[in-house]
Scaffold this motif. Structure first.
Motif, short mmCIF file in Angstrom:
data_model
loop_
_atom_site.label_atom_id
_atom_site.label_comp_id
_atom_site.label_asym_id
_atom_site.label_seq_id
_atom_site.Cartn_x
_atom_site.Cartn_y
_atom_site.Cartn_z
N UNK A 1 24.72 -19.09 12.62
CA UNK A 1 24.33 -18.36 13.83
C UNK A 1 23.03 -18.96 14.35
N UNK A 2 22.92 -19.11 15.68
CA UNK A 2 21.73 -19.69 16.30
C UNK A 2 21.06 -18.64 17.18
N UNK A 3 19.74 -18.63 17.17
CA UNK A 3 18.96 -17.67 17.94
C UNK A 3 17.97 -18.43 18.81
N UNK A 4 17.86 -18.02 20.09
CA UNK A 4 16.83 -18.59 20.94
C UNK A 4 16.33 -17.52 21.91
N UNK A 5 15.24 -17.83 22.62
CA UNK A 5 14.56 -16.80 23.41
C UNK A 5 14.42 -17.13 24.89
N UNK B 1 28.01 -19.47 17.39
CA UNK B 1 27.50 -18.18 17.83
C UNK B 1 26.03 -18.31 18.21
N UNK B 2 25.71 -17.98 19.46
CA UNK B 2 24.34 -18.06 19.96
C UNK B 2 23.89 -16.69 20.43
N UNK B 3 22.78 -16.20 19.87
CA UNK B 3 22.17 -14.95 20.29
C UNK B 3 20.94 -15.30 21.13
N UNK B 4 20.91 -14.81 22.35
CA UNK B 4 19.86 -15.19 23.28
C UNK B 4 19.06 -13.99 23.75
N UNK B 5 17.73 -14.11 23.72
CA UNK B 5 16.84 -13.12 24.31
C UNK B 5 16.31 -13.70 25.62
N UNK C 1 27.07 -16.02 23.27
CA UNK C 1 27.81 -15.05 22.45
C UNK C 1 27.24 -13.65 22.60
N UNK C 2 25.92 -13.51 22.45
CA UNK C 2 25.25 -12.21 22.57
C UNK C 2 23.96 -12.40 23.36
N UNK C 3 23.67 -11.43 24.23
CA UNK C 3 22.39 -11.39 24.93
C UNK C 3 21.74 -10.05 24.61
N UNK C 4 20.54 -10.11 24.04
CA UNK C 4 19.79 -8.89 23.74
C UNK C 4 18.62 -8.82 24.71
N UNK D 1 25.87 -26.85 24.39
CA UNK D 1 26.17 -27.44 23.09
C UNK D 1 26.80 -26.41 22.16
N UNK D 2 26.23 -25.22 22.11
CA UNK D 2 26.77 -24.17 21.24
C UNK D 2 28.16 -23.74 21.71
N UNK D 3 28.34 -23.62 23.00
CA UNK D 3 29.63 -23.19 23.55
C UNK D 3 30.71 -24.22 23.25
N UNK D 4 30.40 -25.49 23.49
CA UNK D 4 31.39 -26.56 23.27
C UNK D 4 31.76 -26.69 21.80
N UNK D 5 30.84 -26.34 20.93
CA UNK D 5 31.10 -26.47 19.49
C UNK D 5 31.41 -25.12 18.83
#
Length: 321
Positions: free
Chosen positions: A136-140, A161-165, A187-190, A154-158
């Motif tokens: 799982x990858x997290x970025x802000x 799971x990307x969680x983005x703030x 994948x998720x937006x918080x 990159x995450x979508x093509x591969x």
């Protein structure tokens, strides 16, 4: 490399706090000097919540920045965050935030960014395997937009799971059709309520989450958290565990515990509730990182809440049995 880890891609910084003197001047040196930054805070929160965490970021390698760089590195290491992939760059300065607290209760914030502004596509390319092997990858969304767009692609093509703030929600305002595409790929937006309003042109969060079921999670402060599960709007209430001392870092604590829940196979609702409880514990303490609960402390609190039936209108016993 085992793919059992959370990879946090984001900024680290130095937080300087200045408190106004009785003569209304401010001290030349900060009263409080601590490591911070949303990337660091989320990484530490996820690590304390029991996740295996690695962080990808840049820090300064300049000689006059050595003490700051070491403070940030040591803070991460002391909280079991893997710092092996941090790039030390001689061409950047460390980011910092200076907050001036006035006696009348007001505060003024000044930010200086350099390291996070240097994030580019090369950072992704050099660390392809690190990203691909993460569970799982997290970025802000605080780095340059082109970098973040490349990371999302990159995450979508591969199929990662990307969680983005959306820390800079204007980057994702839906006036721009490109931003709608970015939102669809994550994948998720918080988001907190203000971020949500700025992304979606003032539309009520209750309406927006219906358009992005099981993706958009909106924190509403004392009003709790909402999301849509594909069938209905889910409203999870906030939790009052004592006196609120400092709300800074509550969002990062929420996110760190949310991703730790996901990576430890809790479902979406369970992960969100664990995050709510963790952030409710954190705000009883000063500074963004103090008070972030460890996994054992969180588990103990959940058990106590179940035994005393403290969580409003939610049967936690049934949810966590």
């Amino acid at each position: 490399m085992k793919n059992d880890y959370v990879l946090v891609i984001g900024g680290c910084s130095l937080d300087k706090k200045y408190y106004q003197n009785n003569n209304f001047s401010f001290p030349k040196k900060p009263n409080v000097l601590i490591a911070g930054g949303k990337g660091a805070n989320q990484a530490i929160s996820a690590s304390l919540a029991g996740a295996n965490v690695k962080i990808l970021t840049r820090l300064s390698a300049k000689k006059n920045e050595k003490s700051t760089t070491n403070l940030i590195l040591n803070t991460l290491k002391s909280n079991n965050v893997d710092t092996f992939y941090i790039e030390l760059d001689p061409d950047v300065y460390n980011d910092f935030t200076s907050t001036y607290y006035y006696k009348n209760g007001d505060n003024e914030i000044k930010r200086m960014t350099s390291a996070i502004d240097s994030f580019d596509e090369n950072l992704i390319e050099k660390n392809r395997e690190l990203i691909l092997n993460a569970k799982l990858i997290v970025s802000q969304f605080k780095a340059p937009k082109q970098f973040l767009k490349s990371l999302v692609d990159f995450c979508y093509e591969n199929k990662k799971t990307l969680v983005l703030t959306p820390s800079r929600p204007d980057y994702l305002n839906i006036h721009d059709k490109e931003n709608i595409d970015i939102i669809e790929k994550v994948s998720f937006i918080t988001a907190n309520e203000i971020q949500c309003l700025r992304m979606f042109n003032g539309e009520k969060p209750e309406n927006v989450v219906k358009k992005y079921p099981n993706k958009l999670i909106v924190t509403l402060g004392e009003k709790g958290v909402i999301y849509h599960d594909g069938k209905e709007l889910i409203h999870l209430p906030a939790l009052q565990l004592g006196e609120i001392v400092d709300t800074t870092g509550a969002g990062d604590t929420f996110n760190g515990n949310f991703v730790a829940g996901l990576i430890n196979e809790f479902n979406l609702e369970q992960s969100i509730i664990r995050a709510i409880i963790a952030s409710s514990m954190k705000i009883r303490h000063e500074t963004p990182q103090n008070g972030i609960p460890k996994k054992t402390e969180l588990e103990k609190m959940i058990k106590n809440i179940i035994e005393k039936n403290l969580y409003p209108n939610i049967d936690l016993k049934k949810l966590f049995e």
